[in-house]
Design a protein around this motif. Structure first.
Motif, PDB file in Angstrom:
ATOM      1  N   ASN A 147       0.831  -1.198   0.000  1.00 43.25           N
ATOM      2  CA  ASN A 147       0.000   0.000   0.000  1.00 43.25           C
ATOM      3  C   ASN A 147       0.872   1.257   0.000  1.00 43.25           C
ATOM      4  O   ASN A 147       0.614   2.200  -0.753  1.00 43.25           O
ATOM      5  CB  ASN A 147      -0.924  -0.027   1.223  1.00 43.25           C
ATOM      6  CG  ASN A 147      -1.619   1.275   1.467  1.00 43.25           C
ATOM      7  OD1 ASN A 147      -2.380   1.753   0.642  1.00 43.25           O
ATOM      8  ND2 ASN A 147      -1.362   1.869   2.620  1.00 43.25           N
ATOM      9  N   LEU A 148       1.904   1.272   0.823  1.00 44.57           N
ATOM     10  CA  LEU A 148       2.807   2.425   0.861  1.00 44.57           C
ATOM     11  C   LEU A 148       3.564   2.580  -0.457  1.00 44.57           C
ATOM     12  O   LEU A 148       3.779   3.696  -0.940  1.00 44.57           O
ATOM     13  CB  LEU A 148       3.780   2.302   2.039  1.00 44.57           C
ATOM     14  CG  LEU A 148       3.136   2.362   3.427  1.00 44.57           C
ATOM     15  CD1 LEU A 148       4.204   2.152   4.499  1.00 44.57           C
ATOM     16  CD2 LEU A 148       2.388   3.657   3.635  1.00 44.57           C
ATOM     17  N   ASP A 189       2.412   1.618  -3.369  1.00 39.12           N
ATOM     18  CA  ASP A 189       1.383   2.139  -4.278  1.00 39.12           C
ATOM     19  C   ASP A 189       1.221   3.641  -4.089  1.00 39.12           C
ATOM     20  O   ASP A 189       1.150   4.398  -5.061  1.00 39.12           O
ATOM     21  CB  ASP A 189       0.057   1.418  -4.022  1.00 39.12           C
ATOM     22  CG  ASP A 189      -1.107   2.039  -4.767  1.00 39.12           C
ATOM     23  OD1 ASP A 189      -1.006   2.239  -5.998  1.00 39.12           O
ATOM     24  OD2 ASP A 189      -2.135   2.332  -4.119  1.00 39.12           O
ATOM     25  N   CYS A 190       1.188   4.077  -2.856  1.00 36.49           N
ATOM     26  CA  CYS A 190       1.047   5.500  -2.560  1.00 36.49           C
ATOM     27  C   CYS A 190       2.216   6.300  -3.144  1.00 36.49           C
ATOM     28  O   CYS A 190       2.013   7.318  -3.806  1.00 36.49           O
ATOM     29  CB  CYS A 190       0.949   5.698  -1.051  1.00 36.49           C
ATOM     30  SG  CYS A 190       0.686   7.397  -0.538  1.00 36.49           S
ATOM     31  N   THR A 200       2.106   6.248  -7.004  1.00 34.65           N
ATOM     32  CA  THR A 200       0.986   7.071  -7.466  1.00 34.65           C
ATOM     33  C   THR A 200       1.333   8.547  -7.367  1.00 34.65           C
ATOM     34  O   THR A 200       1.082   9.319  -8.308  1.00 34.65           O
ATOM     35  CB  THR A 200      -0.286   6.768  -6.650  1.00 34.65           C
ATOM     36  OG1 THR A 200      -0.627   5.387  -6.828  1.00 34.65           O
ATOM     37  CG2 THR A 200      -1.449   7.637  -7.093  1.00 34.65           C
ATOM     38  N   GLY A 248      -9.305   7.479  -6.290  1.00 30.91           N
ATOM     39  CA  GLY A 248      -7.940   8.003  -6.242  1.00 30.91           C
ATOM     40  C   GLY A 248      -7.855   9.413  -6.798  1.00 30.91           C
ATOM     41  O   GLY A 248      -7.127  10.253  -6.274  1.00 30.91           O
ATOM     42  N   ALA A 287      -4.517  12.317   0.432  1.00 29.42           N
ATOM     43  CA  ALA A 287      -4.312  10.986  -0.145  1.00 29.42           C
ATOM     44  C   ALA A 287      -3.314  10.184   0.685  1.00 29.42           C
ATOM     45  O   ALA A 287      -3.548   9.009   0.987  1.00 29.42           O
ATOM     46  CB  ALA A 287      -3.832  11.103  -1.593  1.00 29.42           C
ATOM     47  N   VAL A 288      -2.224  10.819   1.086  1.00 29.79           N
ATOM     48  CA  VAL A 288      -1.211  10.124   1.887  1.00 29.79           C
ATOM     49  C   VAL A 288      -1.775   9.770   3.260  1.00 29.79           C
ATOM     50  O   VAL A 288      -1.610   8.638   3.738  1.00 29.79           O
ATOM     51  CB  VAL A 288       0.070  10.972   2.022  1.00 29.79           C
ATOM     52  CG1 VAL A 288       1.029  10.367   3.029  1.00 29.79           C
ATOM     53  CG2 VAL A 288       0.749  11.127   0.664  1.00 29.79           C
ATOM     54  N   LYS A 295      -4.090   6.812   2.862  1.00 34.69           N
ATOM     55  CA  LYS A 295      -3.374   5.557   2.609  1.00 34.69           C
ATOM     56  C   LYS A 295      -2.634   5.078   3.853  1.00 34.69           C
ATOM     57  O   LYS A 295      -2.589   3.881   4.118  1.00 34.69           O
ATOM     58  CB  LYS A 295      -2.384   5.722   1.453  1.00 34.69           C
ATOM     59  CG  LYS A 295      -3.009   5.990   0.104  1.00 34.69           C
ATOM     60  CD  LYS A 295      -3.692   4.782  -0.456  1.00 34.69           C
ATOM     61  CE  LYS A 295      -2.724   3.937  -1.230  1.00 34.69           C
ATOM     62  NZ  LYS A 295      -3.345   2.783  -1.847  1.00 34.69           N
TER      63      LYS A 295
END
Length: 99
Positions: free
Chosen positions: A11-12, A14-15, A18, A35, A45-46, A49
């Protein structure tokens, strides 16, 4: 490494990817409508996430012996694994173009 922790690390990743693509190419690079909404403010967003996904994974971990949690964790891990492979493909594609 247990599944929820692996999911959190993916997930991190991906963050980070992205955000990198967002700052390089703009909002149009994001194909997920949720997103896109989050990226209207990258800090939100951060935070989402890191905190919201982290809390959701803690709940899954708490119920790790329940069948629904096991199934959900496996499905989420599969989705994040595919997404990570997709990100690697995009990273190598972009680097090939830029270099």
């Amino acid at each position: 490494m247990n599944k929820p922790l692996t999911i959190y690390v993916l997930n991190l990743f991906d963050c980070g990817v992205t955000l990198w693509f967002f700052f390089m190419f703009g909002i149009g690079i994001e194909s997920n409508p949720f997103g896109v909404a989050l990226l209207q403010n990258p800090i939100v967003a951060v935070i989402f996430k890191v905190i919201v996904i982290g809390l959701a994974l803690l709940v899954l971990y708490q119920y790790k012996n329940k069948k629904i949690a096991k199934t959900g964790t496996s499905v989420i891990l599969g989705v994040y694994s595919i997404l990570t492979l997709y990100h690697f493909f995009l990273i190598f594609y972009v680097l090939r173009i830029l270099l």
